[in-house]
Design an enzyme around this catalytic site. Structure first.
Site, PDB file in Angstrom:
ATOM      1  N   ARG A   1     -11.591  -2.481   1.599  1.00 39.96           N
ATOM      2  CA  ARG A   1     -12.970  -3.302   1.852  1.00 39.96           C
ATOM      3  C   ARG A   1     -13.872  -3.235   1.176  1.00 39.96           C
ATOM      4  NH1 ARG A   1     -12.056  -0.646   7.990  1.00 39.96           N
ATOM      5  NH2 ARG A   1     -10.587  -2.191   8.756  1.00 39.96           N
TER       6      ARG A   1
ATOM      7  N   TYR B   1      -8.977 -11.372   4.759  1.00 41.37           N
ATOM      8  CA  TYR B   1      -8.415  -9.875   4.909  1.00 41.37           C
ATOM      9  C   TYR B   1      -8.520  -8.686   4.497  1.00 41.37           C
ATOM     10  CZ  TYR B   1      -8.728 -10.532  -0.600  1.00 41.37           C
ATOM     11  OH  TYR B   1      -8.262 -10.268  -1.768  1.00 41.37           O
ATOM     12  N   GLU B   2      -8.115  -7.132   4.835  1.00 41.00           N
ATOM     13  CA  GLU B   2      -8.752  -6.402   4.982  1.00 41.00           C
ATOM     14  C   GLU B   2     -10.080  -5.896   6.372  1.00 41.00           C
ATOM     15  OE1 GLU B   2      -6.822  -3.905   3.279  1.00 41.00           O
ATOM     16  OE2 GLU B   2      -6.297  -4.887   2.180  1.00 41.00           O
ATOM     17  N   GLY B   3      -9.266  -6.262   7.661  1.00 41.56           N
ATOM     18  CA  GLY B   3     -10.102  -6.289   8.657  1.00 41.56           C
ATOM     19  C   GLY B   3     -10.906  -7.792   8.566  1.00 41.56           C
TER      20      GLY B   3
ATOM     21  N   GLN C   1     -14.692  -6.341  11.489  1.00 38.27           N
ATOM     22  CA  GLN C   1     -15.973  -5.752  10.416  1.00 38.27           C
ATOM     23  C   GLN C   1     -16.879  -6.089  12.192  1.00 38.27           C
ATOM     24  OE1 GLN C   1     -15.346  -3.957   8.006  1.00 38.27           O
ATOM     25  NE2 GLN C   1     -13.440  -5.188   8.012  1.00 38.27           N
TER      26      GLN C   1
END
Length: 598
Positions: free
Chosen positions: A298, A442-444, A449
């Site tokens: 992140r 991506y990555e949440g 977030q």
């Protein structure tokens, strides 16, 4: 063709003049000798690598993309990518901030942060191949057994092997509790892993002899949901006890995704057909280990958008100075030309300054977070480690979401500066827009977030960590509150800092009554928090610039910093007022809409 110049001067300004990172390092024994001269020298060479080796491959890699041989399942990366990676390894760059126990150079993470910003400006798609390895390395370093560390980390540190994170499945994105990949225990202590993963960045390639996949899977007797997820090492080639490569493991690429951007990176559909795997950490505790990699990723994704914002700004600025069109509204500026350069027009300047302000504010935040990460892992004082980790936890979703949202705004504005030429491939601007777009997903996703920030990081501890950041703001306000020259920078953050307490309490009370209220407000809330954080760092940068000017320093760098700070507080920071109003509008106008969404 676009160009790129590493922003070394600005990096040095943030590290040495604003944050004084070497003072923090002196308190950490392993970094005590990392002085400014060493940091600057390493980053100068890093900038040369980014501009000379990876940047020339950015547009060609985007045009060529990756190729999958469906018979052998082998992936060929774009022309030049493999050779660039070999130069990266030969230069010792993978080992920069890794532990000397595994062959690393043991330098502070801030060096890796700045190096990767430059690599992301130069070629985000290429940078993802080595970039993901750092997260896998961190997860194994923290949760792997001693045998696993000795077997894998030396080769990952040297760059001989790369790493990936294999989470996502077609039926579940962020909701990893729904995953179906299975792990069956074997008599020798290993596991046979079976399942399918999608969207695996750098999941297959021709750059290294082995790929260390970190795979989330469920044991056959695992409890349902996220509490039944375990983490496994599943190497592309099995690794013998002496570290040599053994047989080909039954994990392979079944297809490549056809994407909007980052074409040079192999985003793989991974088939796992009874592959040999080895558990990392405890059974059903896989998310604890994977979160080490996910949090690193992140921060890395925020860095990707920072890099793209910087390179897009540089090219838009150069174009605006050169392109002539129409005359200035306030009178002719270029009397020797048939029209004025478009940089004389107010809105062009607004677009350029927006990108510049988000790049420089984002850089200060990213470097600050890298220092927090070093302190959290390496500081001898337990309280400092705990406080640093807590602050980093608060700031991570802001780095990921605020920086990538700003990257989207900035790259689109920079494309707009080019007018019709921005829409044409040969100028390179449309690639920056396309490549950045995935960073918000991506990555949440950035909504995830936002929910993490408001629901878990702030309301989850009754705003305790937010109050700690508020104390940093308050200290700066107290220090500069009577300085009239700082008023335009201090007053906005002082006001917003006071507002945040009431704003957060109000949302928390509404969310307690109806959880949808948190979901409705979270995205707006994160941007407000992002501006508070950026505002704090911009005020600190303005503080340093004013001091230098008052001391007689005539370097135009400081005037430029002040002018950008003034723009940020006048034109971008006021967004917070609107965001707080929309956040307070509540969930009813979203959820009571069945007829509208029928």
């Amino acid at each position: 063709m676009p160009t790129y110049t590493p922003p070394l001067r600005d990096m040095q300004f943030v590290m040495h003049e604003v944050l004084d990172v070497t003072s923090d390092f002196k308190a950490i024994p392993k970094y005590a000798e990392a002085d400014a001269e060493t940091i600057n020298a390493v980053l100068e060479e890093a900038g040369k690598f980014a501009t000379e080796v990876t940047f020339p491959l950015n547009m060609s890699g985007d045009a060529e993309g990756c190729t999958l041989n469906k018979e052998t399942h082998a992936v060929t990366t774009p022309k030049g990518f493999k050779e660039a990676y070999h130069k990266y390894v030969e230069g010792g760059w993978p080992a920069l901030s890794c532990d000397p126990a595994y062959g690393g150079q043991g330098l502070p993470l801030v060096l890796n942060q700045c190096f990767y910003e430059m690599l992301n400006s130069a070629n985000q798609a290429w940078t993802m191949y080595p970039g993901l390895t750092h997260g896998a390395y961190a997860a194994l370093a923290e949760h792997g057994t001693e045998e696993q560390k000795q077997l894998y980390l030396h080769k990952m540190t040297s760059g001989e092997w790369t790493g990936t994170m294999c989470l996502t499945e077609a039926h579940c994105g962020t909701d990893l509790g729904l995953m179906r990949t299975k792990a069956e225990a074997q008599p020798d202590g290993s596991y046979l892993i079976t399942g399918n993963k999608i969207f695996i960045s750098a999941g297959e390639h021709d750059m290294t002899s082995n790929i260390v996949h970190l795979v989330l899977a469920r044991l056959t007797d695992a409890p349902p949901g996220i509490k039944g997820v375990s983490l496994f090492i599943v190497p592309k080639f099995n690794v013998e006890k002496d570290g040599s490569l053994g047989s080909r493991n039954s994990i392979y690429c079944g297809g490549l995704e056809h994407k909007m951007g980052i074409h040079g990176n192999a985003t793989a559909q991974i088939v796992i057909d009874g592959a040999r795997g080895y558990m990392v950490g405890q059974p059903n505790k896989g998310m604890q280990a994977m979160f080490v990699m996910m949090n690193a990723a992140r921060l890395g994704v925020g860095n990707q958008s920072l890099g793209l914002t910087e390179v897009a700004y540089q090219n838009a600025l150069a174009y605006a100075k050169d392109r002539i069109q129409m005359r200035s509204l306030s009178g002719v500026k270029a009397k020797d030309k048939p029209a004025d350069p478009i940089i004389v027009h107010p809105d062009v300047r607004k677009m350029l300054l927006t990108a510049k302000a988000y790049a420089e504010g984002g850089r200060a935040l990213a470097i600050y977070c890298s220092v927090l990460l070093d302190k959290a892992h390496n500081h001898p004082d337990e309280k400092v480690r705990k406080d640093s980790d807590e602050m980093l936890s608060l700031l991570t979703p802001i780095v990921k979401a605020f920086s990538t949202d700003n990257g989207h705004i900035a790259t689109n504005m920079c494309l707009q500066v080019f007018g019709g030429h921005g829409f044409i491939k040969e100028w390179g601007m449309e690639q920056f827009v396309r490549d950045n777009r995935i960073n918000m997903i991506y990555e949440g996703t950035n909504t995830i977030q936002s929910l993490d920030l408001l629901g878990r990081k702030i309301l989850g501890n009754n705003g305790a960590t937010l109050k700690k950041f508020g104390k940093l703001v308050a200290q700066l306000v107290e220090e500069e509150g009577v300085n009239e020259k700082m008023a335009e920078f201090i007053n906005p953050i002082a006001y917003l800092g006071d507002q945040m307490t009431k704003f957060t309490t109000e949302l928390g009370f509404k969310g307690f009554q109806n959880p949808d209220e948190v979901g409705a407000a979270a995205v707006d809330y994160l941007r407000v928090a992002g501006h508070l954080v950026h505002g704090y760092f911009w005020a600190r940068m303005a503080q340093v610039a004013l001091r230098e000017i008052a001391a007689g320093n005539t370097d135009p760098f400081y005037q430029a910093k002040l002018q950008t700070a003034r723009f940020y507080f006048a034109k971008l920071f006021p967004e917070t007022a609107t965001l707080m109003r929309t956040a307070r509008a509540g969930s009813k106008v979203l959820m009571d809409t069945d007829a509208a969404l029928a």
